[in-house]
Design a protein around this motif. Structure first.
Motif, PDB file in Angstrom:
ATOM      1  N   GLU A  38     -11.327 -13.417  23.079  1.00 50.72           N
ATOM      2  CA  GLU A  38     -11.027 -14.550  23.953  1.00 50.72           C
ATOM      3  C   GLU A  38     -10.754 -14.164  25.407  1.00 50.72           C
ATOM      4  N   SER A  39     -10.756 -12.852  25.737  1.00 49.95           N
ATOM      5  CA  SER A  39     -10.590 -12.458  27.137  1.00 49.95           C
ATOM      6  C   SER A  39     -11.875 -12.771  27.889  1.00 49.95           C
ATOM      7  N   ARG A  40     -11.773 -12.847  29.208  1.00 56.54           N
ATOM      8  CA  ARG A  40     -12.933 -13.154  30.040  1.00 56.54           C
ATOM      9  C   ARG A  40     -13.161 -12.032  31.034  1.00 56.54           C
ATOM     10  N   VAL A  41     -14.417 -11.639  31.180  1.00 55.26           N
ATOM     11  CA  VAL A  41     -14.804 -10.597  32.126  1.00 55.26           C
ATOM     12  C   VAL A  41     -16.060 -11.038  32.857  1.00 55.26           C
ATOM     13  N   TRP A  42     -16.383 -10.336  33.926  1.00 53.01           N
ATOM     14  CA  TRP A  42     -17.594 -10.613  34.683  1.00 53.01           C
ATOM     15  C   TRP A  42     -18.495  -9.396  34.638  1.00 53.01           C
ATOM     16  N   ILE A  43     -19.785  -9.650  34.478  1.00 56.44           N
ATOM     17  CA  ILE A  43     -20.812  -8.607  34.429  1.00 56.44           C
ATOM     18  C   ILE A  43     -21.841  -8.923  35.505  1.00 56.44           C
ATOM     19  N   GLU A  44     -22.286  -7.901  36.207  1.00 59.36           N
ATOM     20  CA  GLU A  44     -23.339  -8.113  37.191  1.00 59.36           C
ATOM     21  C   GLU A  44     -24.656  -8.374  36.462  1.00 59.36           C
ATOM     22  N   ARG A  45     -25.405  -9.347  36.964  1.00 57.28           N
ATOM     23  CA  ARG A  45     -26.664  -9.751  36.315  1.00 57.28           C
ATOM     24  C   ARG A  45     -27.647  -8.590  36.156  1.00 57.28           C
ATOM     25  N   PRO A  50     -33.138  -8.608  28.730  1.00 58.62           N
ATOM     26  CA  PRO A  50     -33.419  -9.410  27.537  1.00 58.62           C
ATOM     27  C   PRO A  50     -33.556  -8.514  26.305  1.00 58.62           C
ATOM     28  N   GLY A  51     -33.003  -8.976  25.193  1.00 60.14           N
ATOM     29  CA  GLY A  51     -33.096  -8.232  23.939  1.00 60.14           C
ATOM     30  C   GLY A  51     -33.629  -9.131  22.838  1.00 60.14           C
ATOM     31  N   ASP A  52     -33.681  -8.609  21.624  1.00 63.04           N
ATOM     32  CA  ASP A  52     -34.201  -9.370  20.489  1.00 63.04           C
ATOM     33  C   ASP A  52     -33.292 -10.543  20.122  1.00 63.04           C
ATOM     34  N   ASP A  53     -31.988 -10.340  20.217  1.00 67.90           N
ATOM     35  CA  ASP A  53     -31.033 -11.361  19.805  1.00 67.90           C
ATOM     36  C   ASP A  53     -30.089 -11.695  20.955  1.00 67.90           C
ATOM     37  N   GLY A  54     -30.649 -12.089  22.080  1.00 70.21           N
ATOM     38  CA  GLY A  54     -29.840 -12.386  23.259  1.00 70.21           C
ATOM     39  C   GLY A  54     -30.115 -11.391  24.365  1.00 70.21           C
ATOM     40  N   TRP A  55     -29.052 -10.918  25.009  1.00 65.75           N
ATOM     41  CA  TRP A  55     -29.164  -9.987  26.130  1.00 65.75           C
ATOM     42  C   TRP A  55     -28.411  -8.710  25.807  1.00 65.75           C
ATOM     43  N   VAL A  56     -28.841  -7.604  26.418  1.00 66.20           N
ATOM     44  CA  VAL A  56     -28.248  -6.294  26.158  1.00 66.20           C
ATOM     45  C   VAL A  56     -27.743  -5.701  27.471  1.00 66.20           C
ATOM     46  N   LEU A  57     -26.550  -5.123  27.407  1.00 72.24           N
ATOM     47  CA  LEU A  57     -25.985  -4.427  28.560  1.00 72.24           C
ATOM     48  C   LEU A  57     -26.691  -3.096  28.737  1.00 72.24           C
ATOM     49  N   ASN A  58     -26.993  -2.725  29.979  1.00 70.23           N
ATOM     50  CA  ASN A  58     -27.587  -1.399  30.166  1.00 70.23           C
ATOM     51  C   ASN A  58     -26.506  -0.334  30.080  1.00 70.23           C
ATOM     52  N   GLU A  59     -26.900   0.918  30.104  1.00 72.09           N
ATOM     53  CA  GLU A  59     -25.984   2.038  29.913  1.00 72.09           C
ATOM     54  C   GLU A  59     -24.850   2.108  30.922  1.00 72.09           C
ATOM     55  N   HIS A  60     -25.117   1.785  32.157  1.00 69.84           N
ATOM     56  CA  HIS A  60     -24.156   2.007  33.236  1.00 69.84           C
ATOM     57  C   HIS A  60     -23.562   0.703  33.776  1.00 69.84           C
ATOM     58  N   TYR A  61     -23.258  -0.224  32.898  1.00 68.89           N
ATOM     59  CA  TYR A  61     -22.738  -1.513  33.340  1.00 68.89           C
ATOM     60  C   TYR A  61     -21.291  -1.383  33.811  1.00 68.89           C
ATOM     61  N   ALA A  62     -20.891  -2.311  34.647  1.00 68.24           N
ATOM     62  CA  ALA A  62     -19.511  -2.392  35.126  1.00 68.24           C
ATOM     63  C   ALA A  62     -18.926  -3.731  34.700  1.00 68.24           C
ATOM     64  N   VAL A  63     -17.672  -3.714  34.302  1.00 66.19           N
ATOM     65  CA  VAL A  63     -16.973  -4.917  33.870  1.00 66.19           C
ATOM     66  C   VAL A  63     -15.866  -5.194  34.868  1.00 66.19           C
ATOM     67  N   TYR A  64     -15.771  -6.453  35.278  1.00 74.45           N
ATOM     68  CA  TYR A  64     -14.705  -6.882  36.184  1.00 74.45           C
ATOM     69  C   TYR A  64     -13.839  -7.871  35.433  1.00 74.45           C
ATOM     70  N   SER A  65     -12.525  -7.658  35.472  1.00 69.91           N
ATOM     71  CA  SER A  65     -11.635  -8.583  34.784  1.00 69.91           C
ATOM     72  C   SER A  65     -10.609  -9.143  35.748  1.00 69.91           C
ATOM     73  N   ALA A  66     -10.016 -10.257  35.384  1.00 69.09           N
ATOM     74  CA  ALA A  66      -8.989 -10.880  36.215  1.00 69.09           C
ATOM     75  C   ALA A  66      -7.774  -9.975  36.330  1.00 69.09           C
ATOM     76  N   GLU A  67      -7.460  -9.218  35.293  1.00 70.24           N
ATOM     77  CA  GLU A  67      -6.312  -8.313  35.333  1.00 70.24           C
ATOM     78  C   GLU A  67      -6.486  -7.257  36.411  1.00 70.24           C
ATOM     79  N   GLU A  68      -7.711  -6.776  36.605  1.00 71.18           N
ATOM     80  CA  GLU A  68      -7.976  -5.760  37.626  1.00 71.18           C
ATOM     81  C   GLU A  68      -7.881  -6.339  39.030  1.00 71.18           C
ATOM     82  N   LEU A  69      -8.143  -7.622  39.171  1.00 73.88           N
ATOM     83  CA  LEU A  69      -8.207  -8.241  40.482  1.00 73.88           C
ATOM     84  C   LEU A  69      -6.925  -8.958  40.875  1.00 73.88           C
ATOM     85  N   SER A  70      -6.011  -9.154  39.945  1.00 71.08           N
ATOM     86  CA  SER A  70      -4.833  -9.957  40.243  1.00 71.08           C
ATOM     87  C   SER A  70      -3.728  -9.123  40.889  1.00 71.08           C
ATOM     88  N   LEU A  71      -2.899  -9.793  41.671  1.00 68.81           N
ATOM     89  CA  LEU A  71      -1.753  -9.169  42.317  1.00 68.81           C
ATOM     90  C   LEU A  71      -0.477  -9.796  41.774  1.00 68.81           C
TER      91      LEU A  71
END
Length: 101
Positions: A38-45, A50-71
């Motif tokens: 149920e957490s939410r993150v952001w992924i760069e497009r 595209p994959g067989d059953d939806g989309w696949v993250l590449n090897e070097h993806y970055a995840v951005y979360s609200a916890e990392e950005l909040s003060l």
């Protein structure tokens, strides 16, 4: 406006495990993903392919979360205090001999 092709799409990791589901694909460069926990993150497009059953993250993806950005409230207060002089109007008007009060 961003293409909605990713809206509600499933995102999988390289090993096939479910990473999450896209809940907001309206931004041009990132998509918001809701993880199985149920957490939410952001992924760069550009980190998605595209994959067989939806989309696949590449090897070097970055995840951005609200916890990392909040003060914390004290960090926000400190930032506001540090910018205070810059927000004050000048004490005089250019072309005037006397300061405006």
């Amino acid at each position: 406006m961003a293409k909605p092709e990713l809206q509600d799409a499933l995102i999988h990791a390289q090993d096939g495990t479910l990473f999450g589901r896209v809940i907001d694909a309206s931004a041009a460069t990132k998509v918001e993903v809701q993880r199985p926990d149920e957490s939410r993150v952001w992924i760069e497009r550009h980190h998605l392919a595209p994959g067989d059953d939806g989309w696949v993250l590449n090897e070097h993806y970055a995840v951005y979360s609200a916890e990392e950005l909040s003060l914390t409230e004290s960090q926000v207060d400190e930032s506001v205090e540090e910018t205070f002089p810059a927000s004050d109007p000048p004490s005089f008007m250019p072309g005037s001999d006397e300061p405006k009060r």
